[in-house]
Design a protein around this motif. Structure first.
Motif, PDB file in Angstrom:
ATOM      1  N   SER A  81      21.940  78.234  46.788  1.00  0.00           N
ATOM      2  CA  SER A  81      22.009  78.551  48.216  1.00  0.00           C
ATOM      3  C   SER A  81      23.009  79.661  48.530  1.00  0.00           C
ATOM      4  N   VAL A  82      23.426  80.393  47.511  1.00  0.00           N
ATOM      5  CA  VAL A  82      24.223  81.611  47.711  1.00  0.00           C
ATOM      6  C   VAL A  82      23.603  82.650  46.788  1.00  0.00           C
ATOM      7  N   CYS A  83      22.646  83.391  47.327  1.00  0.00           N
ATOM      8  CA  CYS A  83      21.803  84.233  46.476  1.00  0.00           C
ATOM      9  C   CYS A  83      21.617  85.631  47.052  1.00  0.00           C
ATOM     10  N   LEU A  84      21.494  86.580  46.138  1.00  0.00           N
ATOM     11  CA  LEU A  84      21.105  87.937  46.493  1.00  0.00           C
ATOM     12  C   LEU A  84      19.611  88.065  46.234  1.00  0.00           C
ATOM     13  N   PHE A  85      18.856  88.358  47.283  1.00  0.00           N
ATOM     14  CA  PHE A  85      17.417  88.565  47.178  1.00  0.00           C
ATOM     15  C   PHE A  85      17.166  90.073  47.185  1.00  0.00           C
ATOM     16  N   SER A  86      16.452  90.559  46.175  1.00  0.00           N
ATOM     17  CA  SER A  86      16.351  92.005  45.998  1.00  0.00           C
ATOM     18  C   SER A  86      14.934  92.442  45.644  1.00  0.00           C
ATOM     19  N   ILE A 136      19.304  91.547  50.146  1.00  0.00           N
ATOM     20  CA  ILE A 136      20.008  90.818  51.199  1.00  0.00           C
ATOM     21  C   ILE A 136      20.715  89.605  50.608  1.00  0.00           C
ATOM     22  N   LEU A 137      21.952  89.395  51.042  1.00  0.00           N
ATOM     23  CA  LEU A 137      22.714  88.213  50.640  1.00  0.00           C
ATOM     24  C   LEU A 137      22.516  87.127  51.689  1.00  0.00           C
ATOM     25  N   LEU A 138      22.007  85.980  51.245  1.00  0.00           N
ATOM     26  CA  LEU A 138      21.812  84.841  52.138  1.00  0.00           C
ATOM     27  C   LEU A 138      22.546  83.633  51.577  1.00  0.00           C
ATOM     28  N   ILE A 139      23.026  82.780  52.489  1.00  0.00           N
ATOM     29  CA  ILE A 139      23.728  81.576  52.055  1.00  0.00           C
ATOM     30  C   ILE A 139      23.192  80.360  52.803  1.00  0.00           C
ATOM     31  N   GLY A 140      23.546  79.188  52.285  1.00  0.00           N
ATOM     32  CA  GLY A 140      23.225  77.945  52.971  1.00  0.00           C
ATOM     33  C   GLY A 140      21.735  77.710  53.105  1.00  0.00           C
ATOM     34  N   ASP A 141      21.354  77.099  54.206  1.00  0.00           N
ATOM     35  CA  ASP A 141      19.956  76.729  54.411  1.00  0.00           C
ATOM     36  C   ASP A 141      19.052  77.953  54.513  1.00  0.00           C
ATOM     37  N   ASN A 142      19.592  79.081  54.973  1.00  0.00           N
ATOM     38  CA  ASN A 142      18.782  80.306  55.031  1.00  0.00           C
ATOM     39  C   ASN A 142      18.344  80.740  53.635  1.00  0.00           C
ATOM     40  N   ALA A 143      19.230  80.584  52.662  1.00  0.00           N
ATOM     41  CA  ALA A 143      18.877  80.923  51.284  1.00  0.00           C
ATOM     42  C   ALA A 143      17.856  79.938  50.724  1.00  0.00           C
ATOM     43  N   LEU A 144      18.012  78.668  51.056  1.00  0.00           N
ATOM     44  CA  LEU A 144      17.063  77.659  50.574  1.00  0.00           C
ATOM     45  C   LEU A 144      15.662  77.911  51.124  1.00  0.00           C
ATOM     46  N   LYS A 145      15.580  78.315  52.368  1.00  0.00           N
ATOM     47  CA  LYS A 145      14.282  78.587  52.983  1.00  0.00           C
ATOM     48  C   LYS A 145      13.634  79.837  52.385  1.00  0.00           C
ATOM     49  N   GLN A 146      14.469  80.749  51.899  1.00  0.00           N
ATOM     50  CA  GLN A 146      13.967  82.016  51.375  1.00  0.00           C
ATOM     51  C   GLN A 146      13.473  81.905  49.936  1.00  0.00           C
ATOM     52  N   LYS A 147      13.866  80.848  49.227  1.00  0.00           N
ATOM     53  CA  LYS A 147      13.667  80.805  47.773  1.00  0.00           C
ATOM     54  C   LYS A 147      12.204  80.900  47.347  1.00  0.00           C
ATOM     55  N   ASP A 148      11.285  80.425  48.162  1.00  0.00           N
ATOM     56  CA  ASP A 148       9.868  80.483  47.801  1.00  0.00           C
ATOM     57  C   ASP A 148       9.132  81.638  48.475  1.00  0.00           C
TER      58      ASP A 148
END
Length: 254
Positions: A81-86, A136-148
């Motif tokens: 839940s602390v991820c860089l999406f690229s 984009i760097l996302l953390i917390g629940d925003n990162a969890l929602k983005q993972k798929d």
């Protein structure tokens, strides 16, 4: 009639913080929802007495803060839940725009540290979330929602990469309270906090699963996620926290 003083507690709304609040016993405290950076400002200004603050903010406010026992949030590997999406591999991000979360300074500084020391990629253009970007760097629940979400080709878990670089767990937050806070109230709150954490472990996190399972995380995913974190910081976690502080200073990341 005498009005009893209450502790003003920061309520972090992220899933990985639910363990602290879900079975919190009632007492002389009020909870106020706040995200990491906002919570730090409220504690600094005296509008909150206590909460799980990002470690970078604790470094800066240590003169007015005391750790609340060893409660915290740490990951000894992927945090998820602390991820860089690229859209690009790391080495191709040189000179590109990277959007930063506005919710936490700790994850932002960790990202900058990884770029400068682990990946050796410089000349990054950091922009806020409203600007066009290549990652984009996302953390917390925003990162969890983005993972798929398949709109980004690459996902880099910052805690996992920190572990690869240092061999240490990464501490995201630690519970602290202001030095001018009533010690008796702090002690009672600490006991209630401990009860909430113990209840979640005793139930194998079923209480959190029942409350927080959703369309973007099923029951198994919630359990796997929350059980991945360490909520009582030991020597290894504190060493990782100390190392992070040292590396930020050595690399002049402010």
């Amino acid at each position: 009639m005498k009005i009893e003083k209450k502790l003003r507690i920061g309520h972090m709304p992220y899933l990985n913080s639910e363990i602290f609040y879900i079975d919190l016993l009632p007492g002389l405290w009020d909870l106020s929802k706040a995200y990491p950076r906002q919570m730090s400002k409220l504690v600094k200004s005296g509008h909150l007495d206590c909460g799980p603050l990002p470690v970078v903010e604790i470094f800066e406010l240590e003169d007015i803060l005391i750790p609340l026992d060893n409660f915290g949030i740490s990951s000894n590997g992927p945090a998820k839940s602390v991820c860089l999406f690229s859209n690009l591999p790391i080495k191709e991000l040189r000179g590109k725009n990277i959007s930063l979360t506005s919710q936490s300074s700790t994850s932002v500084k960790l990202l900058k540290l990884l770029f400068s020391t682990f990946w050796d990629v410089l000349d990054i253009q950091y922009v806020d979330e409203s600007y066009p970007h290549d990652a984009i760097l996302l953390i917390g629940d925003n990162a969890l929602k983005q993972k798929d979400n398949l709109s980004y080709k690459y996902v880099f878990d910052l805690a996992e990469i920190w572990k690869q670089m240092t061999g240490k767990p990464f501490v995201f937050a630690r519970w602290v309270y202001r030095k001018d806070t009533d010690q008796k109230l702090v002690k009672k709150f600490s006991e209630s906090l401990s009860f909430s954490v113990e209840q979640s472990y005793a139930q194998s996190f079923q209480n959190i699963i029942n409350k927080r399972s959703s369309v973007y995380m099923n029951e198994n995913e919630v359990k796997e996620y929350v059980s991945n974190f360490v909520y009582m910081l030991g020597d290894n976690e504190l060493q990782g926290m100390k190392l992070f502080r040292q590396m930020l200073a050595q690399n002049s990341i402010i």
